[in-house]
Design a protein around this motif. Structure first.
Motif, short mmCIF file in Angstrom:
data_model
loop_
_atom_site.label_atom_id
_atom_site.label_comp_id
_atom_site.label_asym_id
_atom_site.label_seq_id
_atom_site.Cartn_x
_atom_site.Cartn_y
_atom_site.Cartn_z
N LYS A 1 0.85 -1.19 0.00
CA LYS A 1 0.00 0.00 0.00
C LYS A 1 0.89 1.25 0.00
CE LYS A 1 -3.94 -2.31 1.27
NZ LYS A 1 -3.52 -3.65 0.96
N PRO A 2 0.56 2.23 -0.86
CA PRO A 2 1.44 3.41 -0.94
C PRO A 2 1.52 4.21 0.36
CG PRO A 2 -0.58 3.69 -2.25
CD PRO A 2 -0.57 2.28 -1.78
N ASP A 3 0.47 4.12 1.21
CA ASP A 3 0.49 4.95 2.43
C ASP A 3 1.20 4.30 3.62
OD1 ASP A 3 -1.54 3.07 2.23
OD2 ASP A 3 -2.81 4.08 3.71
N ILE A 4 1.67 3.05 3.46
CA ILE A 4 2.38 2.41 4.57
C ILE A 4 3.88 2.41 4.24
CG2 ILE A 4 2.74 0.26 5.85
CD1 ILE A 4 -0.22 -0.35 5.42
N PRO A 5 4.72 2.98 5.12
CA PRO A 5 6.15 3.04 4.79
C PRO A 5 6.74 1.66 4.57
CG PRO A 5 5.74 3.78 7.06
CD PRO A 5 4.41 3.59 6.41
N ALA A 6 7.48 1.51 3.48
CA ALA A 6 8.11 0.21 3.18
C ALA A 6 9.62 0.40 3.14
CB ALA A 6 7.61 -0.30 1.84
N ILE A 7 10.32 -0.53 3.79
CA ILE A 7 11.79 -0.51 3.79
C ILE A 7 12.26 -1.63 2.89
CG2 ILE A 7 13.84 -0.83 5.23
CD1 ILE A 7 12.10 0.25 7.60
N PRO B 1 8.11 3.86 -4.06
CA PRO B 1 8.74 4.91 -3.22
C PRO B 1 9.14 4.37 -1.85
CG PRO B 1 6.35 5.20 -3.27
CD PRO B 1 6.65 4.04 -4.18
N PHE B 2 10.21 3.56 -1.80
CA PHE B 2 10.64 3.00 -0.53
C PHE B 2 11.10 4.11 0.42
CE2 PHE B 2 11.24 -0.66 -3.36
CZ PHE B 2 10.57 -1.64 -2.62
N ALA B 3 10.77 3.93 1.71
CA ALA B 3 11.18 4.92 2.72
C ALA B 3 12.69 4.85 2.97
CB ALA B 3 10.43 4.68 4.02
N GLU B 4 13.24 3.64 2.93
CA GLU B 4 14.68 3.44 3.17
C GLU B 4 15.17 2.20 2.43
OE1 GLU B 4 16.10 4.48 6.76
OE2 GLU B 4 14.22 5.22 7.57
N PHE B 5 16.51 2.14 2.27
CA PHE B 5 17.16 0.95 1.71
C PHE B 5 18.03 0.34 2.78
CE2 PHE B 5 17.31 3.35 -2.49
CZ PHE B 5 16.22 2.65 -2.98
N MET B 6 18.03 -0.97 2.87
CA MET B 6 18.93 -1.62 3.82
C MET B 6 19.57 -2.86 3.21
SD MET B 6 17.35 -1.35 7.56
CE MET B 6 19.03 -1.50 8.11
N ARG C 1 20.77 -3.26 13.09
CA ARG C 1 20.50 -2.04 12.30
C ARG C 1 19.05 -2.02 11.80
NH1 ARG C 1 23.86 -2.69 8.12
NH2 ARG C 1 22.51 -1.82 6.52
N VAL C 2 18.56 -3.19 11.38
CA VAL C 2 17.16 -3.27 10.91
C VAL C 2 16.22 -2.84 12.04
CG1 VAL C 2 15.32 -4.79 10.07
CG2 VAL C 2 17.63 -5.07 9.18
N LEU C 3 16.50 -3.31 13.25
CA LEU C 3 15.66 -2.94 14.40
C LEU C 3 15.68 -1.43 14.63
CD1 LEU C 3 16.45 -5.73 17.05
CD2 LEU C 3 14.27 -5.37 15.89
N GLN C 4 16.89 -0.85 14.57
CA GLN C 4 17.01 0.60 14.81
C GLN C 4 16.22 1.40 13.78
OE1 GLN C 4 21.24 1.06 14.80
NE2 GLN C 4 21.49 0.23 16.87
N VAL C 5 16.30 0.98 12.52
CA VAL C 5 15.59 1.70 11.45
C VAL C 5 14.08 1.54 11.62
CG1 VAL C 5 15.15 1.73 8.97
CG2 VAL C 5 17.49 1.65 9.80
#
Length: 310
Positions: free
Chosen positions: A122-128, A155-160, A172-176
């Motif tokens: 869903k576009p409104d839920i942040p995805a990493i 539109p990913f919020a972050e890359f890991m 790190r995943v937990l912190q993000v």
């Protein structure tokens, strides 16, 4: 009095809590990542596709934050059987009501299977974007153009970029993730690890050993039903559990494969499952195993439901 940066009232002592969905096509390492994030094995891992069929929730409480992980089944695109329709409902249900999504994909890779799962976000839920199996990527230089392509797809919020086997990466995943958890009271007591019963865990553990020890010859439509799970008083052990489990397969040839030469294979599945359950339950476990043939069960809606799939 405690103040927060905005006008919302503070949760107890600044507690944060939220739902994190882990999604991806089969075999990208979702269960391995979940186990690492929770810090204890509660979602089964196996090299066989389709071993996670339930929404298994793992809980990790770290500092002020409580992460409630929703592990979705690998989204099934190959078959339209009743079992797979049930799997797909579990996936779409899990993605709709979470605070953040971890979209797990193999680093440097993107297939039609990945695209199908990505289309559910869903576009409104942040995805990493979690680029897993970084250790298997031959040329690190290939990562930058691949990441640009991925950002164009969603539109990913972050890359890991991570390796789920690396403890620092998991931390790190937990912190993000923590940034995306709403400030609210925890859903679970600090020592609760899963909202699934021990009976469910017993079935999962037997199923993991079943697939691990039979390799790829056994179709994933084989399943495990727990017929009996009861705690018994014992003068000798502080806790004792008696479990009877039935492995359900589609054909007589599969039954022979599970039982093995002179019953060896079944014995080994039972021993390995029992050893791990004793550690997990901190109890003496007696495990009885049976194998039954039920052909065509995966195509029968009523029977799929009777085996505990939604």
């Amino acid at each position: 009095m405690e103040m927060t940066s905005d006008s919302t009232p503070a949760a107890p002592a600044g507690q944060r809590c939220g739902l994190v969905a882990i999604v991806g096509k089969p075999n990208v390492g979702k269960s391995t990542l979940l186990n690492a994030l929770v810090g204890q094995k509660i979602s089964i891992t196996s090299s066989k596709a389709q071993t996670t069929r339930h929404r298994i929730t793992g809980v990790r409480t770290e500092g002020q934050a409580q992460f409630v992980f929703v592990d979705t089944p690998g989204f099934q695109t190959k078959h339209g059987s009743a079992l797979n329709r049930s799997l797909n409902r579990a996936v779409t249900g899990a993605i709709g009501d979470v605070d953040v999504v971890l979209f797990v994909v193999e680093a440097g890779n993107f297939t039609l299977g990945d695209a199908k799962v990505l289309s559910l976000l869903k576009p409104d839920i942040p995805a990493i974007l979690v680029a897993n199996k970084l250790d298997t990527l031959h040329r690190r230089g290939d990562l930058a153009p691949w990441l640009r392509d991925m950002q164009e797809r969603h539109p990913f919020a972050e890359f890991m970029p991570i390796s789920a086997k690396n403890a620092k990466d998991v931390e790190r995943v937990l912190q993000v993730c923590e940034k995306y958890l709403p400030q609210q009271p925890w859903f679970y007591a600090e020592d609760e690890l899963t909202d699934r019963s021990e009976r469910f865990m017993a079935g999962e553990m037997v199923r993991e050993k079943l697939f691990r020890l039979t390799g790829d010859e056994l179709p994933y439509t084989s399943t495990v039903v727990i017929d009996e799970f009861k705690e018994e008083p014992s003068p000798k052990f502080k806790r004792m559990v008696r479990i009877a489990a039935t492995i359900v397969v589609e054909r007589d040839s599969h039954k022979a494969m599970v039982i093995g030469e002179g019953g060896e294979k079944l014995k080994r599945i039972g021993t390995e499952a029992r050893t791990e359950l004793e550690r997990l339950f901190d109890a003496k476990v007696f495990l009885q195993m049976f194998v039954k043939v039920r052909s065509g069960w995966a195509d029968d809606e009523a029977r799929v439901r009777s085996f505990g799939y939604e």
